[in-house]
Design an enzyme around this catalytic site. Structure first.
Site, PDB file in Angstrom:
ATOM      1  N   THR A   1       0.827  -1.213   0.000  1.00 38.52           N
ATOM      2  CA  THR A   1       0.000   0.000   0.000  1.00 38.52           C
ATOM      3  C   THR A   1       0.860   1.262   0.000  1.00 38.52           C
ATOM      4  O   THR A   1       0.459   2.293  -0.529  1.00 38.52           O
ATOM      5  CB  THR A   1      -0.919  -0.028   1.245  1.00 38.52           C
ATOM      6  OG1 THR A   1      -1.783  -1.135   1.109  1.00 38.52           O
ATOM      7  CG2 THR A   1      -1.749   1.233   1.377  1.00 38.52           C
TER       8      THR A   1
ATOM      9  N   THR B   1       1.657  -4.421   4.201  1.00 36.92           N
ATOM     10  CA  THR B   1       1.539  -4.745   5.627  1.00 36.92           C
ATOM     11  C   THR B   1       0.918  -6.122   5.865  1.00 36.92           C
ATOM     12  O   THR B   1       1.079  -6.696   6.934  1.00 36.92           O
ATOM     13  CB  THR B   1       0.685  -3.686   6.360  1.00 36.92           C
ATOM     14  OG1 THR B   1      -0.609  -3.663   5.775  1.00 36.92           O
ATOM     15  CG2 THR B   1       1.320  -2.314   6.291  1.00 36.92           C
TER      16      THR B   1
HETATM   17  C1  SIN Z   1      -0.322  -5.358   0.947  1.00 30.30           C
HETATM   18  O1  SIN Z   1      -0.070  -6.006   1.956  1.00 30.30           O
HETATM   19  O2  SIN Z   1       0.423  -5.358  -0.049  1.00 30.30           O
HETATM   20  C2  SIN Z   1      -1.565  -4.550   0.864  1.00 30.30           C
HETATM   21  C3  SIN Z   1      -2.009  -4.007   2.161  1.00 30.30           C
HETATM   22  C4  SIN Z   1      -1.032  -3.070   2.802  1.00 30.30           C
HETATM   23  O3  SIN Z   1       0.091  -2.855   2.385  1.00 30.30           O
HETATM   24  O4  SIN Z   1      -1.451  -2.484   3.827  1.00 30.30           O
END
Ligand code: SIN
Length: 347
Positions: free
Chosen positions: A32, A111
């Site tokens: 993200t 995340t």
């Molecule tokens: C991901 O994990 O690539 C998408 C969600 C995020 O980064 O919070």
């Protein structure tokens, strides 16, 4: 005259030494933090892993004041698509860079699976220099994107002289978390990570780093796991327990499909439905390794001596996704359940 020239050269060298900023490499994998959507209001429904590392660095020019920074794109994915190939590529790259004059590494990462990558690196990086994972809960295009400040903090942490020997760390929402304990505990809030059994390692306040906690488990240079020549990792899967779950259908299918190890996300302190347990015992006789974890967010499992004698391995207080990482690496070294149990007690 000669003395004066020597003095000037000495002073110039001293000043340049004093001013030399730590050399930090940012390895980008997506998430993200590199996500984008057409509306500043949208914090869901965006596409993760689209913005490149050079754009992310340009968006936070202040990091150049605290470190000499360069970036490299390792992948650009939504971290739910993370795989062993990227893990091995990352670990090898980090080990190669930290042997050189690089002072610290920052990894931008989604995340969703950040805690797994962090723990994998905590067990496979062979250096005491800082390695920091960072991400964001809101895409780069959002009105209140958290990525830029998180990235600034991560670079400040990787550049900090007290950040050595801490194992791999996560810098999110002003917190510093150790790789072993960090868990994503919120689906959408910017304060998405906690460390239920250990607490935070410290905080980063406007780029100033404060450590309040220590790491007790062995990591990085103190683990026996060497991935330098590996091209693949042993197949290990996770089995979730729930009421009325005793068929063993999934267990048998996973084993027939080549899994070498299973982590059971047991109920409570690692309980497993009795019918399911019988299926596991049968497959353990055929070579399957079984580590018992829990679906509960905090605390350790309690695997009885009898079950340990049957070969069940206690994952201690590692959650299922992290127990899976350790079981995979353990299986690169041994298939002896007692030796694998020791790894779970140490790392
Ligand atoms: C991901 O994990 O690539 C998408 C969600 C995020 O980064 O919070």
């Amino acid at each position: 005259m000669k003395n004066i020239i020597s003095l000037i050269v000495f002073l110039l060298l001293s000043v340049s030494c004093l001013e030399a900023k730590p050399n930090i490499v940012i390895l980008a994998t997506g998430g993200t933090i590199a996500g984008s959507i057409d509306s500043e209001l949208e914090t869901t429904g965006y596409k993760a892993g689209v913005i490149g590392i050079e754009t992310l660095i340009k968006a936070v020019p202040q990091i150049k004041d605290i470190a000499q920074v360069s970036g490299e794109q390792i992948a650009n994915i939504d971290s739910s698509n993370m795989n062993d190939e990227i893990w091995l590529k990352l670990a090898k790259k980090i080990n190669e860079l930290l042997k050189k004059d690089v002072d610290g590494i920052v990894i931008t990462h989604g995340t969703d699976t950040m805690e797994e990558t962090a723990y994998f690196l905590n067990l496979t990086v062979k250096s005491n220099k800082p390695v920091v994972l960072v991400g964001a809960m809101r895409p780069a295009t959002a009105m209140s994107a958290d990525g830029p400040k998180n990235l600034y903090n991560a670079v400040a942490l990787a550049a900090n002289k007290n950040a050595k020997n801490k194992g791999v760390m996560i810098a999110m929402d002003d917190k510093i978390l150790g790789a072993r304990g960090a868990v994503k505990t919120h689906t959408l809030n910017v304060d998405a990570f906690t460390s239920p059994d250990f607490g935070n390692l410290g905080y980063i306040v406007d780029g100033r780093v404060f450590f309040y906690n220590t790491i007790s488990k062995d990591h990085t240079t103190k683990t026996p796991f060497n991935i330098s020549k590996l091209k693949t990792l042993p197949k290990v899967d996770i089995l979730y327990t729930y009421s009325n779950d005793g068929s063993g259908v999934a267990t048998k299918a996973l084993f027939d499909n080549g899994t070498q190890g299973l982590v059971v996300a047991g109920s409570g302190a690692g309980s497993i439905h009795e019918n399911q347990k019988e299926v596991l015992k049968d497959l353990m006789k055929k070579g399957l390794k079984v580590a018992v974890s829990t679906r509960v967010v905090a605390g350790s499992v309690a695997v009885s001596k009898d079950d340990q004698n049957l070969g069940f391995i206690s994952a201690q207080n590692l959650n299922p996704q992290k127990a899976r990482v350790l079981l995979m690496l353990a299986l690169t070294k041994t298939h002896d359940s007692a030796k694998i149990q020791k790894y779970f007690e140490k790392y």
